[in-house]
Every structure is written in structure tokens, then in C-alpha cells.
Design a protein around this motif. Structure first.
Motif, short mmCIF file in Angstrom:
data_model
loop_
_atom_site.label_atom_id
_atom_site.label_comp_id
_atom_site.label_asym_id
_atom_site.label_seq_id
_atom_site.Cartn_x
_atom_site.Cartn_y
_atom_site.Cartn_z
N SER A 89 33.02 41.78 37.53
CA SER A 89 32.68 42.03 38.92
C SER A 89 33.83 41.88 39.90
CB SER A 89 31.55 41.07 39.36
OG SER A 89 30.43 41.21 38.52
N VAL A 90 34.87 41.18 39.52
CA VAL A 90 35.94 40.87 40.48
C VAL A 90 37.19 41.68 40.14
CG1 VAL A 90 37.36 39.07 41.48
CG2 VAL A 90 35.00 38.57 40.83
N HIS A 91 37.58 42.51 41.07
CA HIS A 91 38.77 43.34 40.89
C HIS A 91 40.03 42.48 40.87
CE1 HIS A 91 41.28 46.85 41.04
NE2 HIS A 91 41.83 46.50 42.20
N ASN A 92 40.96 42.82 40.00
CA ASN A 92 42.22 42.08 39.88
C ASN A 92 42.00 40.59 39.61
OD1 ASN A 92 43.85 44.28 40.13
ND2 ASN A 92 44.45 43.90 42.25
N GLU A 93 41.06 40.29 38.73
CA GLU A 93 40.82 38.90 38.34
C GLU A 93 41.76 38.48 37.21
OE1 GLU A 93 39.45 35.08 38.03
OE2 GLU A 93 38.98 36.53 39.60
N ALA A 94 41.94 39.35 36.23
CA ALA A 94 42.73 39.00 35.05
C ALA A 94 44.15 39.55 35.18
CB ALA A 94 42.07 39.56 33.79
N PHE A 95 45.11 38.81 34.65
CA PHE A 95 46.49 39.26 34.70
C PHE A 95 47.27 38.70 33.52
CE2 PHE A 95 46.26 35.29 37.05
CZ PHE A 95 47.38 34.57 36.64
N THR A 96 48.37 39.35 33.21
CA THR A 96 49.31 38.84 32.23
C THR A 96 50.50 38.22 32.96
OG1 THR A 96 50.47 40.96 32.08
CG2 THR A 96 48.65 40.58 30.53
N TYR A 97 51.19 37.33 32.25
CA TYR A 97 52.37 36.71 32.86
C TYR A 97 53.39 36.39 31.77
CZ TYR A 97 55.41 33.87 35.70
OH TYR A 97 56.51 33.40 36.36
N MET A 98 54.58 36.97 31.92
CA MET A 98 55.65 36.68 30.97
C MET A 98 57.00 37.00 31.61
SD MET A 98 56.23 38.05 27.04
CE MET A 98 54.68 37.37 26.46
N ASP A 99 57.97 36.17 31.36
CA ASP A 99 59.32 36.36 31.87
C ASP A 99 59.33 36.50 33.40
OD1 ASP A 99 60.34 36.27 29.28
OD2 ASP A 99 60.07 38.43 29.01
N GLY A 100 58.51 35.72 34.06
CA GLY A 100 58.48 35.74 35.52
C GLY A 100 57.75 36.92 36.12
N GLN A 101 57.10 37.74 35.31
CA GLN A 101 56.45 38.95 35.80
C GLN A 101 54.94 38.83 35.66
OE1 GLN A 101 58.38 41.44 37.06
NE2 GLN A 101 56.61 42.62 37.74
N LYS A 102 54.26 38.98 36.77
CA LYS A 102 52.80 38.94 36.80
C LYS A 102 52.28 40.36 36.97
CE LYS A 102 49.02 37.09 39.66
NZ LYS A 102 48.72 36.27 40.85
N GLU A 103 51.39 40.78 36.07
CA GLU A 103 50.80 42.11 36.15
C GLU A 103 49.30 42.01 35.98
OE1 GLU A 103 52.57 44.81 33.44
OE2 GLU A 103 54.59 44.62 34.27
N PHE A 104 48.56 42.61 36.92
CA PHE A 104 47.11 42.60 36.81
C PHE A 104 46.66 43.56 35.72
CE2 PHE A 104 47.51 40.88 41.11
CZ PHE A 104 46.69 39.77 40.98
N ALA A 105 45.64 43.15 34.98
CA ALA A 105 45.12 43.95 33.88
C ALA A 105 43.86 44.68 34.33
CB ALA A 105 44.80 43.06 32.68
N GLN A 106 43.81 45.97 34.08
CA GLN A 106 42.61 46.74 34.38
C GLN A 106 41.65 46.63 33.20
OE1 GLN A 106 42.23 47.95 37.45
NE2 GLN A 106 44.27 47.06 37.82
N ILE A 107 40.52 46.00 33.44
CA ILE A 107 39.55 45.74 32.37
C ILE A 107 38.56 46.90 32.28
CG2 ILE A 107 37.81 44.16 31.47
CD1 ILE A 107 40.64 43.00 31.59
N ASP A 108 38.49 47.51 31.12
CA ASP A 108 37.51 48.57 30.88
C ASP A 108 36.15 47.91 30.66
OD1 ASP A 108 35.95 50.68 30.05
OD2 ASP A 108 37.28 51.32 28.41
N GLN A 109 35.24 48.13 31.61
CA GLN A 109 33.94 47.48 31.53
C GLN A 109 33.14 47.90 30.30
OE1 GLN A 109 33.25 45.02 33.77
NE2 GLN A 109 35.37 45.47 34.33
N GLU A 110 33.43 49.07 29.78
CA GLU A 110 32.73 49.55 28.59
C GLU A 110 33.34 48.96 27.32
OE1 GLU A 110 29.98 51.30 28.91
OE2 GLU A 110 30.28 51.19 31.10
#
Length: 407
Positions: A150-171
Motif C-alpha cells: 500500500s505504501v509507495h517507495n516503502e522498500a529500498f536497497t542500500y549498498m556502497d552509499g547508494q539508496k535506491e527505491f524498489a518498485q514492488i510488483d503487487q502481482e
């Protein structure tokens, strides 16, 4: 409904409420180290409207409850501070002397975690309320599923100082591995709403970091210990592959010279006493040891079930860059890049959110079911970069707008 800013520090003050705001539906997650608290406040105009908005199930035009979810946390050892906070905010509890309820009606608030049992009598004595106990694993999974779906941009990856939001496929959300890092660690395979199994765990978690850290550094709080680690150098304490092989890599098995061969291993050969080591170096080594261990065990359990998606949550993380990076590197190394560690912006409140969603028959029957969720423009997006200790706390206090339909 808008999910308000998370509190970044134990016992910090939550956001100010309007004097006309109606505060209700409090839920607690009382763990071994921390108490997590979630409560809802309606907008000052009452928060219900007939305005039509788009929702996924097409249920348009029904009454909408609008307001804010607020988050706070307290040390479990200072539970009386939490009780005082509830009293000071005059949090209105479901079923307690409102909407025509009598003064003798049983007052119940939803709670999960071991403390829901341990401190039940204390809440009854001090606040005159009963704790409606919700299963801890049920609550964790319910909270995680809500955030991920339900929450957009809730999950993200983080490595080597770089944060990237993960687009979760609801299906394609399920199955996934949920790793909740509290005092200890639980690893839960989630197959769908209400469908899960605790497949593993470890007793080496946040409580280990805090407990050993307190013994070794004399820090008085988790956050103090975490802050101390910012300034440390674990290589002073840890034995590296290069220390064993004369500064060279062990390329045959894929180990670099800077890989840790033995956490705290240099203490074996160094002719030093505890007081000769800097507390910040000890705390850094301890954090690295525990984070590496959790990352490796998590991946090995994901491998057991063929899971490529691993979500890490719990207040051990604190949005702390070094912790997340260590876990992510461990998952990347052991999976040979095939799996990624993902983190949650509302990482510490899964259990409390799940308990909050369990309210029934109080006008919130379909709470968190019929909803429209939109990310606040003030929230940051992917590509964030950290450049040093001052920027390494990545809990960016997200604010999330949504409307809840009542049936």
C-alpha cells in the motif's frame, strides 16, 4: 489517512496534535528492548467525508476517515515513561467512555510482543485498561504486507552509499523472506496474507549488540552505542584475511585481503587489555560482526526456499547506513549477486502496525483494506547518496497520504 513522521530517538516527542483532533485507536508492540507505539488522530473537522476518490476495489463515494498515524518508541526498561506519555496525550482508547460507552465498560487496546503478557497487570493498574493481545508473528506479517502493498517507495536497497527505491510488483510480491531484527532475529517465509511460517532465526541480534556493547564500552543506550560506531575502525580489533596472508588476497576462494577472517580476532595476539582499545573501535567491530551474521543466515534461509527477495526490518537497523550496507554486502557476497537485501522505511513499526490493523467493530472494520495511498511530495526519491557519518542516518521521516473507507 496520513502516516506521520517516525520518531528517530527513544522517548522523543511525537508531532503536535491540533487541540481539536480526536486521538484514538492506540496499538503497542512491547518487545524485550523497545516499546513501539502507533496511534491515530482524526483531522479537526471530524475526518469523514463523502467525497469520491479512486480506490483499487472501486468502492467510491463511501465515508472516508482522514487523519494521521503517529509513531513513537520508548525503552522497555523505562515503560513508565510510555505510560506517562499515554496519559499526557489523553489517548482515547477504543471502547473507553466515548460513543455512549459506560464508565464500567471494559477498556481494551491492542498490543503484541512478549510485553503484552508481561506488563498486562501494570497497564491495568496504571491506566485502567486491558491489553488485547495479538499474536506477534501475525502482527509482523500483517504490518509488512500492508506497507509493501500500500505504501509507495516503502522498500529500498542500500549498498556502497547508494539508496535506491524498489518498485514492488503487487502481482509478484509473494513469497518473500521477512527478517525482523529486534532483540533477537526471526526469519519468516511469507506466502500471502495470513500465510507464513517462521523458518529460522538467531539469538544474535539487537539485544546482543546493545548488551555486549554496554559491557564493553559502558554506553548507556542503544543509540549512544550506534553513534559511537560512526567514529570507529573495526580493523583495529578484527583479524582480516590480509593479516593472515601477509597483506594479500586469498583469490582462490574469492576472499579479499580486507575481508574479516575473525571478528575480534586481533585481541588474541595483541598484548592489550580491554581499556587499551578504543570504545568506538569495539562498537564498530561488534556492529559489523552481528550485521554480517544476520545477512549470511538470512540468505542461507532464502536459499533453502528459493527466495530472491529478502526484506529486513526492526529497530536494530535504525536506518543506519553502515548496518544496512554490511547486511547488503553479506547477502550479495553469499548469493554471488543473485539476491538483494531490501529495507523498509517504517522498519521498526511492523508489529505495532499489525496490531493497529486488528481493531474490529469500532468503525474500523475494513481498516487498511479500502484505501488510496499516495507518496507525499516532501519525501525523497531514489539515488540518495551518503558522504560521511553526518549523512549516514537514512531514516528520512516519510509522510504518506492515504484515505480510509469505512463500510
Amino acid at each position: 489517512m496520513e502516516i506521520g513522521n517516525l520518531e528517530n530517538h527513544v522517548q522523543s516527542e511525537p508531532m503536535e496534535e491540533s487541540s481539536q483532533a480526536q486521538i484514538s485507536h492506540l496499538a503497542l508492540d512491547i518487545g524485550g528492548s523497545l516499546i513501539k507505539l502507533v496511534y491515530f488522530s482524526q483531522n479537526s473537522d471530524g475526518g469523514c467525508s463523502k467525497s469520491s476518490v479512486q480506490v483499487s476495489n472501486g468502492n467510491e463515494g463511501g465515508p472516508v476517515l482522514q487523519g494521521k498515524l503517529h509513531f513513537a518508541k520508548f525503552e522497555t526498561a523505562k515503560i513508565h515513561d510510555c505510560i506517562d506519555f499515554i496519559q499526557s496525550k489523553q489517548l482515547r482508547v477504543t471502547g473507553c467512555q466515548h460513543n455512549g460507552a459506560s464508565a464500567n465498560e471494559k477498556c481494551v487496546i491492542k498490543a503484541t510482543g512478549g510485553g503484552a503478557y508481561k506488563f498486562a497487570d501494570l497497564f491495568k493498574e496504571k491506566l485502567g485498561i486491558c491489553l488485547g493481545k495479538e499474536d506477534e508473528m501475525d502482527s509482523l506479517v500483517a504490518g509488512a504486507n500492508f506497507l509493501l502493498k500500500s505504501v509507495h517507495n516503502e522498500a529500498f536497497t542500500y549498498m556502497d552509499g547508494q539508496k535506491e527505491f524498489a518498485q514492488i510488483d503487487q502481482e509478484d510480491l509473494y513469497p518473500y523472506l521477512l527478517v525482523n531484527i529486534g532483540s533477537g532475529v526471526s526469519m519468516i517465509k511469507v506466502d500471502g496474507p495470513g500465510k507464513f511460517e517462521r523458518v529460522s532465526g538467531t539469538n544474535v541480534g539487537g539485544g546482543t549488540f546493545w548488551g555486549l556493547g554496554r559491557l564493553l564500552t559502558k554506553c548507556k543506550s542503544f543509540d549512544e552505542l550506534l553513534e559511537l560506531s560512526h567514529r570507529g575502525n573495526n580493523r583495529v580489533v578484527d583479524m582480516l584475511v590480509g593479516d593472515i596472508y601477509g597483506g594479500t588476497d586469498y583469490k582462490k576462494i574469492g576472499l579479499s585481503s580486507t575481508a574479516i577472517a575473525s571478528s575480534f580476532g586481533k585481541a588474541i595476539s595483541d598484548n592489550k587489555e580491554l581499556e587499551d582499545y578504543k570504545p568506538e573501535d569495539i562498537s564498530r567491530s561488534l556492529l559489523r560482526m552481528i550485521s554480517n551474521n544476520i545477512g549470511q543466515i538470512s540468505y542461507l534461509n532464502a536459499l533453502r526456499f528459493g527466495l530472491k527477495r529478502i526484506f529486513f526490518a526492526g529497530f536494530f537497523l535504525r536506518g543506519h547506513a553502515y548496518t544496512m550496507d554490511t547486511i547488503a554486502v553479506a547477502v550479495h557476497f553469499w548469493s554471488k549477486g543473485e539476491a538483494k537485501a531490501m529495507f523498509l522505511r517504517h522498519e521498526g513499526f511492523l508489529g505495532a502496525l499489525g496490531a493497529f490493523m486488528s481493531y474490529e467493530k469500532h468503525g474500523f472494520d475494513n481498516l487498511m483494506v479500502h484505501q488510496l495511498v499516495q507518496q507525499s511530495p516532501s519525501a525523497s526519491h531514489g539515488g540518495d547518496k551518503t558522504h560521511g557519518p553526518a549523512d549516514s542516518e537514512l531514516n528520512d521521516n516519510p509522510s504518506i497520504n492515504c484515505s480510509i473507507y469505512l463500510s
